[in-house]
Design an enzyme around this catalytic site. Sequence first.
Site, PDB file in Angstrom:
ATOM      1  N   TYR A 151     -64.954 -63.785  15.708  1.00  0.00           N
ATOM      2  CA  TYR A 151     -63.588 -63.437  15.892  1.00  0.00           C
ATOM      3  C   TYR A 151     -63.515 -62.238  16.788  1.00  0.00           C
ATOM      4  O   TYR A 151     -64.223 -61.385  16.885  1.00  0.00           O
ATOM      5  CB  TYR A 151     -62.838 -63.932  14.664  1.00  0.00           C
ATOM      6  CG  TYR A 151     -62.974 -62.991  13.336  1.00  0.00           C
ATOM      7  CD1 TYR A 151     -63.526 -61.917  13.326  1.00  0.00           C
ATOM      8  CD2 TYR A 151     -62.492 -63.565  12.095  1.00  0.00           C
ATOM      9  CE1 TYR A 151     -63.831 -61.179  12.302  1.00  0.00           C
ATOM     10  CE2 TYR A 151     -62.516 -63.058  11.239  1.00  0.00           C
ATOM     11  CZ  TYR A 151     -63.198 -61.624  10.902  1.00  0.00           C
ATOM     12  OH  TYR A 151     -63.400 -60.963   9.815  1.00  0.00           O
ATOM     13  N   GLU A 152     -62.163 -61.980  16.930  1.00  0.00           N
ATOM     14  CA  GLU A 152     -61.740 -60.742  17.619  1.00  0.00           C
ATOM     15  C   GLU A 152     -62.600 -60.627  18.953  1.00  0.00           C
ATOM     16  O   GLU A 152     -63.010 -59.392  19.624  1.00  0.00           O
ATOM     17  CB  GLU A 152     -61.859 -59.544  16.811  1.00  0.00           C
ATOM     18  CG  GLU A 152     -60.998 -58.296  17.456  1.00  0.00           C
ATOM     19  CD  GLU A 152     -59.512 -58.575  17.241  1.00  0.00           C
ATOM     20  OE1 GLU A 152     -58.875 -58.448  18.246  1.00  0.00           O
ATOM     21  OE2 GLU A 152     -59.006 -59.309  16.149  1.00  0.00           O
ATOM     22  N   GLY A 153     -62.875 -61.836  19.667  1.00  0.00           N
ATOM     23  CA  GLY A 153     -63.610 -62.086  21.026  1.00  0.00           C
ATOM     24  C   GLY A 153     -65.013 -62.034  20.552  1.00  0.00           C
ATOM     25  O   GLY A 153     -65.844 -61.048  19.910  1.00  0.00           O
TER      26      GLY A 153
END
Lengths: 593, 593
Positions: B434-436
Site C-alpha cells: 500500500y501507499e504505492g
Amino acid sequence: MPTYSAPTKDMQFVLHDVLKVSQSDIPGYDELDPDFTSAILEEAGKLTSEVVAPLNVVGDKEGCRLENGVVYTPKGFKEAFEQVKEGGWTGLDMPEEFGGQNMPYVIGTAVGEFFSSANQAFTMYQGLTHGAASAILAHGTDEQKATYLPNMVSCEWTGTMNLTEPHCGTDLGLMRTKAVPQGDGSYKISGQKIFISAGEHDMADNIIHLVLAKIEGGPEGIAGVSLFIVPKFLVNEDGSLGERNGVSVGSIEEKMGIHGNSTCVMNYDEATGFLLGQEHKGMRAMFTMMNEARLGVGMQGLSQAEVAYQNALTYARDRLQGRAITGPEAPDKAADPIIVHPDVRRSLMDQKSFAEGARAFVLWGATMIDAAHRKHDADADGLVSLLTPVIKGFLTDVGYDMTVKAQQVYGGHGYVEEWGMSQFTRDARIAMIYEGANGVQALDLVGRKLAQDGGKHVMAFFDLVKTFIKENSGKDADFDAQFMEPLKNASKDLQAAGMYFMQNGAKNPNHALAGSNDFMHMFGHVCLGLMWAKMGLAAKEALANGASDVAFYETKLNTGRYYMARQLPATALHLTRIQSGADTVMALDAANF
Amino acid sequence: MPTYSAPTKDMQFVLHDVLKVSQSDIPGYDELDPDFTSAILEEAGKLTSEVVAPLNVVGDKEGCRLENGVVYTPKGFKEAFEQVKEGGWTGLDMPEEFGGQNMPYVIGTAVGEFFSSANQAFTMYQGLTHGAASAILAHGTDEQKATYLPNMVSCEWTGTMNLTEPHCGTDLGLMRTKAVPQGDGSYKISGQKIFISAGEHDMADNIIHLVLAKIEGGPEGIAGVSLFIVPKFLVNEDGSLGERNGVSVGSIEEKMGIHGNSTCVMNYDEATGFLLGQEHKGMRAMFTMMNEARLGVGMQGLSQAEVAYQNALTYARDRLQGRAITGPEAPDKAADPIIVHPDVRRSLMDQKSFAEGARAFVLWGATMIDAAHRKHDADADGLVSLLTPVIKGFLTDVGYDMTVKAQQVYGGHGYVEEWGMSQFTRDARIAMIYEGANGVQALDLVGRKLAQDGGKHVMAFFDLVKTFIKENSGKDADFDAQFMEPLKNASKDLQAAGMYFMQNGAKNPNHALAGSNDFMHMFGHVCLGLMWAKMGLAAKEALANGASDVAFYETKLNTGRYYMARQLPATALHLTRIQSGADTVMALDAANF
C-alpha cells in the site's frame, strides 16, 4: 480464483532433452521414453489441474475441524483422494509386490511437483504416507511389510512421522516419549508429539504412525532413540482392523497456511507399538529416508513458486495499468498490460528462471536417488546426500521469496484472500521450516556433508562442473560468455568459500558455521547455474536439430541468460559475507543484544 | 503470546547522540532536550506496550465484522482508542489551534514507531486520520479546517483516503468515480472505491473520507482528478452532526493480515462532497502528503521487524536445543539456548542491525520533513523527496524479510498462530504494497526523483556522504577500515549505477527501469551504511566522553561492524545486476513467458 496448469512440456524437456533419462543405464529408465512419460504427465496434469487444484482454496478457507476426537478434512478432499487412489498415483514408485507400479523415483518426483503445485496441503496426506511406507520398506520385517505396505501403498491407510515434542524439534536427544517393552515383542508408547501432519483425519480407514521414542533403560540422548510403528487401529492376523490403539489427537494447530492438512498434537497413552528396525537406531532409520523426504520438501518450494508464477503471469498479461515507457503497446486499450513494465518483467523473470532451474535441479537429484537405489551407485548416493540440504534449504528459501514476488505483482489484490495469492505465500512458508529448518540444512551441509568421506563428494561436484564446462566450451563464443563464464566464476566463488572454511574452520568452527547459510545459498546458485547451462545447451542442440517449436527453445535460452546475468552473480556477495568470518556475528554477549 | 517493549533508549540515542536534535536550528527543536523527549517516549512506551500491544493478537484473531452496514472492531479496540485519545497522542504534531500539541514531526514519528510495533492494524485508524487531517491542513479553506480539524486532531472523527478502484490503483487516470457540481459549491460523488483502510468502524462519531473523483466534463486522465471531502455524516453549521451522507460500506475484505483494521469497499451514491484544494488538482493535493505518508509506511516495515526481532531474541535466549560447537555454554542445562548457534546469531544480527539502522534513517527523514515544513528548507525538502521512495520501498521490503527471519528462529512454533510470529509476517506484508507498491517506489526513484531539479538532490546526497567520510576519516584506522571504507565503496557502487542509468537510459529507458528495484535497494543500503557510520561515531564519542553504559555503546559499534561487513556489500551485487542492462529482462515476447 487461481488456476494451475501442469507444465508438462517443461517437464518433458528436462527429462528428455536435458537429463536424457531413457538413455540412462539406471535399471527401469529404459522404459522412460518420451511417449511413455508424456502419457503419465498428461494424465497427472489433468487430474491435478481439474480435480486437485480447485480444492486448494477450499482447503485454505475451511481448514480441518476436530470434533469429539475426529478430524474432518475440508469438503471435497475425501472424494478427490478416492480419485487419486483409484488412479494408482499413490504407489507410482512403490514395488509391485505391494501394489505399486515400480516406476523410478524421478517419475514420482515429476508427478509430485504437479500434485504439490495444485494443492500442497492435500498432497501431504499421500506424501507423508509415502515417507512412512518407505521407512517400513527399508527397515521393516517381512511380516511388517506384508501387514502394512499394501494398504499404505494404495493409501487405504495413511501414515505419519512423529518426531517433534513440545520442548524439542531439532535436538531430538531431549525426547521424552517412552517405550516400555512388554515381553511379547511389543512396546507401550507414552508421550506427546506435536506438529504431526495428517496426524488424524477422515480419509483413511487406518493411520500408521511412525513414532520416535526412548526405550526405558536405554542410552542417554540421541543414541537411545528408537522408531516404532503405532497403528491407530491394531491390525489382526487376518489383516482386518482390530482394537483402537491408545493414540488420540489432542488438538489441531491453527497455522499460517496449509490449512487443508490437519497438523495435530498426538497423545500416546500406553499405545501398542512395534519396533521398526533396530533398538536405539531410530535416528538411522529416519535418516535413510531423509534424502528423499528433503528432496520432496525442496520440490514443494519450487511447486508453490511455479503455481504462484503462473497466476502472476496471467494477471500481468490481463491487468491494464500505465503505459510502456517506450510507447504504448496496446494503444487500443485504456492502458497497457503491466507485463510491459520492466520491473514487472524483472519479477516475472526471477520467478520463471528460478522455477525452471529448480525443476531441473530436483529431477537431477531424483535421478541420483534412483541411481543409488536401483544400481547401488555409491557416488550418486554421496553426491545427492551432499546436495540434499541445498535442494531443501535453497529451494524453499528462494521458492518462498518467489511466491512473495508473485503476490506482489497483484498489488493490493495480492493481499486480499479473494485472489488466492496470499495462500501460496502462506503455504510456501512451511517448507522453510519442516523436515529440518533451513538453518539446520545449512549446518548439515557445512558441518557434516562437506567433510563427509574426506570431502570426496564436494570434490566430485567441483570436478563435475569443471568437466562440464571444459567439454562444452570453445564452440560458441556467445554461449561461452553468456553461460559458461558466469558458471565458472560462480563455481570459483563456491570453491573459495570452501577453502575459507577449511583454512579457518579448524581454528574456530564458528568461522565455518557463521557462513553456513550463505554457503547453502551460493551452492544452490551454482547448481541452478549448472542446470541452466545444461538447459541452454539442450535448447541449442534442439534448435540445431531443427526443432519445430523454435519459440520454446529460444525462450529457454533467454531465460537462462537472465539467470546467468541477474541471479548467479549472487555468489560473489555470499563469498564476501563468508570471508568476513565469525567475528562480527559472534561479537555480542547474549545479554547485550 | 508475543510481547513488546518500546526501545526508548535506542530512540534517545538516535535523537540525541546521533541527530543531536536539540542543537538543531529547526524551529521547535530547541525544546527537544533529552529529558523532555525521554518523558514522552517513556509514557508512549508504557501505553503501547501495556495497552496497545496486548490487543494485537486479539485484533488478528477476531478481525472486523460487518453487520447491517455497521463495522465492529475487535474487542478492546474502542476502549484502547479512548485511552490514546485522552492522552493526546493523536495530535502530537498537529497545530495547537486545532487541539494538537505542535511538536515536531520527528517526535510524532518516534512515537509512531512504538504504536506501529505494538499494533499496526490498530494504529492505522489514527494514522489514516492524521494523513487526511494533514491534507485538509495543507489544502483546506479556513472554514474546512475549522469544521473538520479539531475533531480529527482529537480522533473523535477519523479519516480515510480513497484512491483505488477495482480496475485501477497505480494508474489513477483510469478512475471512474464521478463528481457532479451542484451549483451550491458542493458536488455529488458516485462510484466505488476499494481497499479503504478504516473505511467504516465503530470507534468514531464521524468518518471524514477524502475521495479522488473526476468532475464531469473535466480533462481526461490524471489531469482531471480532484479531491473531495465526503463526511459520513454531514456537519451542520453549529458543528453538530447532520444527516447521513450517501456513502456506505459494501463489504470488508478478508486479508492476509492487519485483520484488526477494517479494509472496506466503499460505495458512493450521490454522496455530498466538498472540493479540497483546486479543481482537477487532486493528485497534487495527494502528493503533498506523500512524503509523510510514505515515510510512515517505511516506518511500519521497521516497526514489524523490531517487534518480531524482540520476540525472536527472547525465544533464542530461552529455547534449549543442541550445544554450541565450541563447547557447552549452559552445561547445567539439558542443552544450550539456541542463541549460541552461529546461524541463529547471524539471523538475529541481520534483524538487529536492520532495525536500528532503519530507525536512524526514518528519524533522519523526519527531521528533513521538519526542516522543510518548519524552516522552509528547500534542500531538505528535495533530499527527503528523493529518499522517500527508498524509505518506503527498501524498509518495507527488507522489514518483511526480517519478520520472516524472526519467525524462522521459532522453527515450527513460528508457523502456528499460537506464538504470534506469523502475524508479524502477515501484517508486515501489506507495507510493501500500500501507499504505492514497491515497484512504483522504485519507478518513482529512478524515473522521476533522480533527475528532479536537474539531478540536484542526488548530487547533494553524494556530496553529503563524501563530506561526511572526509570529515570523519583519518583519526582511527580501525574505524576507517570497519566503517568508512565499506561506506565509501558502497557509495561508489551507487554512483556507478547512477552513471549507468545516465549513459544508457537515454538510449533506452528500459536500461534504467530494469534496474530500478536494485537501485532502490542499493540506495537503501548506502543510507543505512551512512546511518551506521554516524551511529558508530556517536558511540565512539560517547565512550570517549566516559559514558557509563559502556556495553550499550560497544554493542552499537559491534552491530555497526556487522552491518558494514555483512549487509552493505550487497551494493556490489545490485550494481552487477543493473549493469547487465535491460536485454535479458525484456528479451521475451509477452506470449512466450
